[in-house]
Motif scaffolding. Structure first.
Motif, short mmCIF file in Angstrom:
data_model
loop_
_atom_site.label_atom_id
_atom_site.label_comp_id
_atom_site.label_asym_id
_atom_site.label_seq_id
_atom_site.Cartn_x
_atom_site.Cartn_y
_atom_site.Cartn_z
N ARG A 75 13.92 9.60 16.87
CA ARG A 75 15.01 9.65 15.90
C ARG A 75 14.50 10.10 14.54
NH1 ARG A 75 18.19 4.15 17.37
NH2 ARG A 75 17.87 4.49 19.57
N GLU A 100 24.50 15.59 22.54
CA GLU A 100 24.80 16.69 21.62
C GLU A 100 23.58 17.53 21.24
OE1 GLU A 100 25.57 15.18 17.36
OE2 GLU A 100 26.11 13.47 18.61
N ARG B 13 7.27 4.60 -24.83
CA ARG B 13 6.95 5.83 -24.14
C ARG B 13 5.72 5.61 -23.23
NH1 ARG B 13 5.80 10.43 -28.05
NH2 ARG B 13 7.70 9.75 -29.05
N ALA B 17 5.55 5.91 -19.19
CA ALA B 17 4.58 6.77 -18.51
C ALA B 17 3.84 5.99 -17.43
CB ALA B 17 3.60 7.34 -19.52
N LEU B 20 6.33 5.21 -14.46
CA LEU B 20 6.88 6.32 -13.69
C LEU B 20 6.24 6.49 -12.30
CD1 LEU B 20 9.19 8.19 -14.21
CD2 LEU B 20 7.57 9.95 -14.93
N PRO B 21 4.91 6.46 -12.21
CA PRO B 21 4.32 6.60 -10.86
C PRO B 21 4.82 5.51 -9.92
CG PRO B 21 2.63 6.71 -12.55
CD PRO B 21 3.88 6.32 -13.24
N LEU B 24 8.29 6.23 -8.94
CA LEU B 24 8.33 7.34 -7.98
C LEU B 24 8.13 6.82 -6.55
CD1 LEU B 24 6.48 10.36 -9.62
CD2 LEU B 24 8.87 10.19 -8.91
N PRO B 28 12.18 5.93 -3.90
CA PRO B 28 12.44 6.49 -2.57
C PRO B 28 12.21 5.50 -1.42
CG PRO B 28 10.51 7.51 -3.53
CD PRO B 28 11.11 6.65 -4.59
N ASN B 46 25.19 5.37 16.25
CA ASN B 46 24.15 4.98 17.21
C ASN B 46 22.76 5.40 16.76
OD1 ASN B 46 24.09 7.69 17.68
ND2 ASN B 46 24.88 7.58 19.77
N ILE B 48 21.58 8.32 16.48
CA ILE B 48 21.17 9.59 17.06
C ILE B 48 22.16 10.68 16.68
CG2 ILE B 48 20.72 10.84 19.20
CD1 ILE B 48 20.18 8.02 20.46
N SER B 49 23.42 10.38 16.95
CA SER B 49 24.46 11.38 16.77
C SER B 49 24.57 11.82 15.31
CB SER B 49 25.78 10.76 17.23
OG SER B 49 26.84 11.55 16.83
N GLN B 50 25.09 13.03 15.11
CA GLN B 50 25.27 13.50 13.73
C GLN B 50 26.53 12.94 13.12
OE1 GLN B 50 24.81 17.52 14.88
NE2 GLN B 50 22.77 17.69 14.00
N ALA B 51 27.45 12.51 13.97
CA ALA B 51 28.72 11.99 13.47
C ALA B 51 28.64 10.49 13.26
CB ALA B 51 29.83 12.32 14.46
N TYR B 256 16.34 -5.67 13.95
CA TYR B 256 15.63 -4.49 14.46
C TYR B 256 16.14 -4.13 15.86
CZ TYR B 256 11.91 -1.52 16.23
OH TYR B 256 11.22 -0.47 16.79
N GLU B 258 19.00 -4.90 17.17
CA GLU B 258 20.38 -4.41 17.08
C GLU B 258 20.39 -2.92 16.77
OE1 GLU B 258 23.18 -6.81 17.40
OE2 GLU B 258 23.86 -4.84 18.01
N ALA B 259 19.55 -2.52 15.82
CA ALA B 259 19.58 -1.12 15.41
C ALA B 259 18.86 -0.21 16.40
CB ALA B 259 18.95 -0.97 14.02
N PHE B 260 17.70 -0.65 16.90
CA PHE B 260 16.87 0.27 17.65
C PHE B 260 16.93 0.11 19.16
CE2 PHE B 260 15.12 0.46 13.43
CZ PHE B 260 14.97 1.82 13.25
#
Lengths: 417, 297
Positions: A75, A100, B13, B17, B20-21, B24, B28, B46, B48-51, B256, B258-260
């Motif tokens: 995935r 798909e 400042r 500085a 910031l690292p 960063l 994410p 699910n 996997i699917s794009q929808a 975990y 449930e999702a995977f």
């Protein structure tokens, strides 16, 4: 100076983040990327890939990873635009989930040669989407040497005989059965499958169970299966709840137990631990009807599927065709990888694949197999059923509670979440 | 005035500085995934699917109405957290008192030995202890008087619970010890001397002088152990794999799976959010409570 340093540091991090994603793609040579989960064959698959490149000039890159976490990895790759061209799929509901992304393989020449047991799992609306790479199967795996030492000459074909054989083993000082109830994996899949596979029409049975239309408590086969479980618990080695998968393999390999439920892939692990170990399959009787019980349970363990959005779809299809039709490809599949083939154009002998795989292969050819039904269960059901079986073994649930519990699991996990 | 502002601006400042690292990395990997999970929590997907299908609060309704397994795992994690937090803090504080009462030049070795388990990864620890519970204890149990060690540790719900508690307490108490030692070293010796003039018993001295003065360490330690055990995954997944029959499944394992393995990304994410709010509330209560006990000398 400090400011300069921090700016430099930030720049460095930013740059490294930009470059971490993109790898260099310079040559315009065609590359087929395979991501597969059978680590045991990684090295040999690499050799096969090199042979194929010499033959056709098309490079085959193989990435092998262990099967747990494979779905997660896949995935991630698809989400991150690093989708492989060929990858593994278990078939059935997993085939539908990935549909798909899958290329239609119905018109490939090898489709006509698929053994009948392999077709259902690869089909969506009558079209074929996967190449059955190999079959796996299981029954009671037993140690012929220990049986002989205990004076057992006839293999059990009914539950009564099975009980007697276990008693004889005990009398000879052997522990009969290694039951791996330390984790839900084995009981929830292999063991419980026996009860489902014996149903008149397993697929319809599972669908009805999900709708809550099956009365498990009064189902004849379910109850016979629990009888079998009772016999197993009576003759189990030590506390089954303490036996995990490594414990199961080692107790069989070192002849601490005479019988265990393992699939044919277990042979490699047994012989790695003890080269002198012997093994063969006998049936798993759940009642006293010998003809009823005379089967092994085999399923197309995994399919190779092709990513339809791949830039090399045709090349990937050609590679699969070469793999299962050329002499070299077949040689690798049977002699080197030791697979029980999913195509009728190949056959294997005991010398090539060991006694367990040979027995499974023979049963498939003779049509004396029932299927692996758990890929059709609702997601997560196999593990919860395994837990219920273990709770029954621990005396936490009685027969009625256990069967009601299984019924509830099918209904609950199939309601759309 | 002008000057102060200048200094302030300059330092801001500088701070930016230096931050910031860190930001960063933090944005994410923590902030964006968090909001992504909130978003996915409203979807049926699910993984996997794009929808993805927007279903509003249906996932949350499922959690609160028809997911007994999730609440079983919450109850388990809660009991685990209480047991491990109490034991590893009592042990850590005891070790800290013992070690800091030793001469300075002899403290190094026990400190290192006690902290060592905390440096090992949870998965490896799980496998090592699995071996200890299943094999080593069996051998030790043959010694007369130690027969109780030979019981089935991971095959029964009760002992499996305590097996996890034992390993975690062993792992965490070294770390809490270090924090408590720091707290103990920070106590002004004048106060202790002043107290001793009144001639209190050692117990009285500990509860009336030492403990109140190291309350900041207690706040930190309890918070740290609590969050660690509530979100535990690695140790349990290698020690008991959630067994026997699912009785030691932690919340992290449940979501975990449930999702995977059940492919319900939306529901898994919604569970993660519910769990996040749950931990947040408990931690805030705990920090508020222990903070109120902190005093200044």
């Amino acid at each position: 100076m400090k400011r300069l340093l921090s700016v430099a540091l930030i720049a460095l991090i930013a740059i490294s983040m930009v470059f971490a994603g993109g790898s260099s793609e310079s040559s315009d040579q065609k590359v087929i990327r395979i991501c597969q989960f059978k680590v045991e064959i990684a090295d040999d698959l690499q050799k096969l890939a090199e042979e194929y490149e010499e033959l056709t000039g098309i490079k085959v890159e193989v990435e092998s990873t262990s099967s747990d976490g494979y779905q997660t990895l896949l995935r991630t790759k698809f989400a991150g635009d690093e989708a492989p061209d060929i990858f593994n799929n278990e078939g059935f509901s997993q085939m539908a989930e990935w549909s798909e992304y899958l290329a239609d393989l119905t018109d490939e020449p090898w489709v006509a040669d698929m053994v009948p047991q392999a077709v259902e799992g690869a089909s969506i609306d009558g079209r074929i989407y996967g190449l059955p790479l190999y079959f796996e199967g299981y029954g009671w795996c037993y140690n012929p040497k220990m049986f002989e030492a205990a004076g057992i000459t006839e293999l059990p074909e009914t539950l009564e005989e099975f009980d007697e054989v276990c008693t004889k083993l005990e009398a000879a000082g052997f522990a009969p059965i290694g039951l791996p109830f330390g984790a839900s994996y084995n009981p929830g899949r292999f063991m419980f499958n026996v009860a489902v596979a014996h149903q008149e029409n397993p697929t319809e049975f599972i669908e009805a169970a999900c709708r809550g239309e099956i009365d498990f408590v009064n189902d004849k086969i379910m109850n016979e299966w629990v009888d079998m479980l009772d016999v197993c618990l009576k003759h189990a080695y030590k506390n089954p709840l303490d036996m995990d998968f490594p414990g199961q393999i080692s107790s069989y390999a070192f002849e601490e137990v005479a019988i265990t439920m393992a699939n044919n892939g277990g042979w490699i692990s047994f012989t790695e631990m003890n080269p002198d170990i012997d093994a063969d399959y006998m049936v798993i009787p759940i009642n006293n009807d010998a003809a009823f019980n005379d089967v092994l349970y085999a399923g197309p363990s995994t399919y190779w599927v092709v990513n339809k959005n791949s830039p090399v779809v045709e090349e990937a299809k050609d590679f699969l065709e070469w793999l299962v039709t050329s002499e070299r490809g077949k040689y690798y599949l049977t002699d080197v990888f030791g697979f029980v083939p999913g195509l009728s154009t190949m056959s294997v002998s005991e010398e090539q694949v060991g006694p367990l795989s040979a027995a499974v292969s023979e049963a498939i050819v003779e049509g004396k197999t029932l299927g692996w039904e758990w890929p059709k269960y609702p997601n997560g059901a196999a593990d919860e059923i395994g837990d219920a079986i273990i709770a029954y073994a621990a005396g936490e649930l009685d027969r009625t509670q256990f069967l009601e519990n299984v019924q509830e699991i099918f209904v609950r996990l199939s309601t759309v979440r | 005035m002008k000057q102060t502002g200048g200094v302030y601006r300059k330092s801001l400042r500088g701070e930016a500085a230096f931050m910031l690292p860190m930001l960063l990395c933090f944005v994410p990997v923590i902030i964006i995934p968090f909001f992504y999970a909130v978003y996915i929590g409203f979807m049926r997907w699910n993984g996997i699917s794009q929808a993805k299908e927007f279903i509003g609060l249906l996932n949350y309704a499922t959690i609160f109405t028809s997911d007994p397994q999730f609440w079983k795992s919450v109850w388990f994690s809660f009991r685990q957290t209480v047991a491990i937090t109490v034991i590893s803090n009592v042990l850590g504080l005891t070790f800290a008192l013992l070690v800091s009462s030793m001469p300075k030049n002899m403290q190094g070795l026990p400190r290192t030995l006690l902290l060592l388990p905390n440096i090992m990864g949870g998965v490896i620890m799980g496998f090592i202890w699995r071996f200890i519970f299943q094999k080593v204890f069996l051998s030790i149990a043959e010694i007369p008087g130690l027969g109780f060690l030979g019981q089935s540790w991971l095959g029964e719900p009760g002992p499996a619970f305590w097996a996890i508690v034992i390993v975690s307490a062993w792992q965490y108490s070294g770390y809490t010890m270090i924090i408590y030692i720091a707290g103990l070293t920070g106590i002004d010796s004048d106060i202790k001397e002043a107290a001793r003039l009144d001639g209190p018993s050692p117990l009285k001295e500990f509860f009336s002088i030492t403990l109140p003065l190291i309350m900041p360490s207690v706040t930190v330690c309890i918070f740290w152990v609590m969050v660690k055990t509530f979100t535990m995954y690695d140790l349990v997944s290698s020690l008991t794999v959630g067994g026997p029959y699912g009785t030691t499944t932690t919340v992290s394992m449940n979501l975990y799976e449930e999702a995977f393995s059940r492919n319900n990304y939306g529901l898994g994410s919604a569970k993660a959010i519910v769990f996040f709010v749950f931990i947040l509330c408990i931690s805030l209560l705990q920090v508020h409570f222990t903070r109120s006990k902190e005093i200044e000398a």
